[in-house]
Design a protein around this motif. Sequence first.
Motif, mmCIF file in Angstrom:
data_model
loop_
_atom_site.group_PDB
_atom_site.id
_atom_site.type_symbol
_atom_site.label_atom_id
_atom_site.label_comp_id
_atom_site.label_asym_id
_atom_site.label_seq_id
_atom_site.Cartn_x
_atom_site.Cartn_y
_atom_site.Cartn_z
ATOM 1 N N ASN A 108 8.140 10.636 -2.367
ATOM 2 C CA ASN A 108 8.377 12.075 -2.291
ATOM 3 C C ASN A 108 7.861 12.583 -0.955
ATOM 4 O O ASN A 108 7.348 11.823 -0.152
ATOM 5 N N SER A 109 7.964 13.883 -0.774
ATOM 6 C CA SER A 109 7.439 14.543 0.414
ATOM 7 C C SER A 109 6.232 15.375 0.008
ATOM 8 O O SER A 109 6.132 15.812 -1.137
ATOM 9 N N GLN A 110 5.329 15.602 0.958
ATOM 10 C CA GLN A 110 4.190 16.473 0.667
ATOM 11 C C GLN A 110 4.581 17.941 0.724
ATOM 12 O O GLN A 110 3.822 18.797 0.287
ATOM 13 N N GLN A 111 5.740 18.230 1.268
ATOM 14 C CA GLN A 111 6.206 19.607 1.348
ATOM 15 C C GLN A 111 7.153 19.884 0.175
ATOM 16 O O GLN A 111 7.818 18.983 -0.329
ATOM 17 N N ASP A 112 7.205 21.146 -0.226
ATOM 18 C CA ASP A 112 8.088 21.540 -1.311
ATOM 19 C C ASP A 112 8.897 22.738 -0.846
ATOM 20 O O ASP A 112 8.319 23.736 -0.410
ATOM 21 N N PRO A 113 10.195 22.667 -0.858
ATOM 22 C CA PRO A 113 11.012 21.567 -1.364
ATOM 23 C C PRO A 113 11.110 20.421 -0.358
ATOM 24 O O PRO A 113 11.025 20.635 0.850
ATOM 25 N N GLY A 116 0.809 -1.209 0.000
ATOM 26 C CA GLY A 116 0.000 0.000 0.000
ATOM 27 C C GLY A 116 0.841 1.257 0.000
ATOM 28 O O GLY A 116 2.051 1.218 -0.224
ATOM 29 N N ILE A 117 0.192 2.357 0.285
ATOM 30 C CA ILE A 117 0.845 3.657 0.388
ATOM 31 C C ILE A 117 0.802 4.076 1.851
ATOM 32 O O ILE A 117 -0.250 4.047 2.479
ATOM 33 N N SER A 118 1.970 4.456 2.387
ATOM 34 C CA SER A 118 2.060 4.820 3.799
ATOM 35 C C SER A 118 2.672 6.201 3.964
ATOM 36 O O SER A 118 3.725 6.480 3.382
ATOM 37 N N PRO A 119 2.053 7.058 4.765
ATOM 38 C CA PRO A 119 2.694 8.333 5.096
ATOM 39 C C PRO A 119 3.666 8.151 6.253
ATOM 40 O O PRO A 119 3.446 7.336 7.147
ATOM 41 N N ASN A 123 11.595 15.680 13.157
ATOM 42 C CA ASN A 123 12.445 16.841 13.364
ATOM 43 C C ASN A 123 12.532 17.764 12.159
ATOM 44 O O ASN A 123 13.213 18.777 12.221
ATOM 45 N N ALA A 124 11.856 17.427 11.073
ATOM 46 C CA ALA A 124 11.856 18.314 9.905
ATOM 47 C C ALA A 124 10.460 18.858 9.636
ATOM 48 O O ALA A 124 10.290 19.717 8.778
ATOM 49 N N GLY A 125 9.459 18.332 10.335
ATOM 50 C CA GLY A 125 8.095 18.818 10.155
ATOM 51 C C GLY A 125 7.518 18.514 8.788
ATOM 52 O O GLY A 125 6.746 19.307 8.266
ATOM 53 N N THR A 126 7.906 17.407 8.200
ATOM 54 C CA THR A 126 7.420 17.057 6.870
ATOM 55 C C THR A 126 6.762 15.684 6.877
ATOM 56 O O THR A 126 6.964 14.884 7.788
ATOM 57 N N THR A 127 5.986 15.424 5.838
ATOM 58 C CA THR A 127 5.326 14.136 5.662
ATOM 59 C C THR A 127 5.874 13.482 4.404
ATOM 60 O O THR A 127 5.738 14.018 3.311
ATOM 61 N N GLY A 137 17.016 -2.604 10.763
ATOM 62 C CA GLY A 137 17.098 -2.518 9.315
ATOM 63 C C GLY A 137 18.087 -1.487 8.844
ATOM 64 O O GLY A 137 18.933 -0.997 9.595
ATOM 65 N N LEU A 138 17.974 -1.171 7.561
ATOM 66 C CA LEU A 138 18.818 -0.184 6.905
ATOM 67 C C LEU A 138 17.962 0.755 6.076
ATOM 68 O O LEU A 138 16.971 0.330 5.482
ATOM 69 N N SER A 139 18.371 2.004 6.024
ATOM 70 C CA SER A 139 17.776 2.993 5.119
ATOM 71 C C SER A 139 18.864 3.483 4.183
ATOM 72 O O SER A 139 20.002 3.687 4.604
ATOM 73 N N LEU A 140 18.511 3.679 2.922
ATOM 74 C CA LEU A 140 19.394 4.353 1.979
ATOM 75 C C LEU A 140 18.937 5.809 1.935
ATOM 76 O O LEU A 140 17.874 6.111 1.403
ATOM 77 N N VAL A 141 19.737 6.677 2.549
ATOM 78 C CA VAL A 141 19.329 8.069 2.764
ATOM 79 C C VAL A 141 20.202 9.014 1.954
ATOM 80 O O VAL A 141 21.431 8.902 1.957
ATOM 81 N N HIS A 142 19.548 9.943 1.277
ATOM 82 C CA HIS A 142 20.239 11.024 0.579
ATOM 83 C C HIS A 142 19.505 12.329 0.878
ATOM 84 O O HIS A 142 18.456 12.587 0.292
ATOM 85 N N PRO A 143 20.025 13.132 1.812
ATOM 86 C CA PRO A 143 19.383 14.412 2.104
ATOM 87 C C PRO A 143 19.464 15.345 0.898
ATOM 88 O O PRO A 143 20.462 15.364 0.177
ATOM 89 N N ALA A 144 18.431 16.110 0.690
ATOM 90 C CA ALA A 144 18.438 17.123 -0.364
ATOM 91 C C ALA A 144 19.222 18.335 0.110
ATOM 92 O O ALA A 144 19.377 18.560 1.314
ATOM 93 N N ARG A 145 19.691 19.127 -0.823
ATOM 94 C CA ARG A 145 20.378 20.364 -0.441
ATOM 95 C C ARG A 145 19.426 21.331 0.240
ATOM 96 O O ARG A 145 19.850 22.319 0.828
#
Length: 198
Positions: free
Chosen positions: A75-80, A36-39, A44-48, A111-119
């Motif tokens: 993706n995130s619901q916030q932009d950027p 399914g789709i999960s939010p 600590n970033a206030g994003t979904t 587990g593991l996450s593959l994380v790449h923070p945006a600029r």
Amino acid sequence: MVRRQLIIAALAVPVVLCAQEDIPYTGAGLLRASGGISPGFLLNAGTTNIYLAGKAEYFIENKLSFRGEGFWYVNSQQDPAPLEQNGQLAFGPFLHSIHGRLDLSIGVEAGLSLVHPARTWPVLMIVPNIVGPDPAPLRAVPTAAICGGLSYAVWDYLHFFVDVRMLRSRYEGSPVGTLNLDEVIVGGGLGWQLRVRK
């Protein structure tokens, strides 16, 4: 949204009423799966964040199962968006408390996450005009989660479920130090089950 939920509930009532009373709702040898789709709420970033989620669970005993879960970051619901990538894989044991067709569960996952923070991550914005290689590259980050949920069997092969997952994760090595990626991920919907062993 509310209208859609009411229609789904109205369609589910006949299924629940017509379900057999002696269904094998849980127990050793049961294999469950869902997608399914999960939010995910990044605390600590206030994003979904939005994920495509999938899980598989196998009961090795009547009240003990092992579950594997995967989350593909959309993706995130916030932009950027603060993240460019945050795919996750996790695995762990779950204990179950059975009450008729209702199954309450609690478990832990590693587990593991593959994380790449945006600029555009809020704390990276205080380091303007970064030139050269990516200041916060893609990294494999260890994760730990506490999970809880419930499922309700409506037929030999179907169940409804709701899950909540509290994830703890840290991205180290950004130009401004460690990024806190703690997140609450929720999910729910219709799952499938199949008894593969008597």
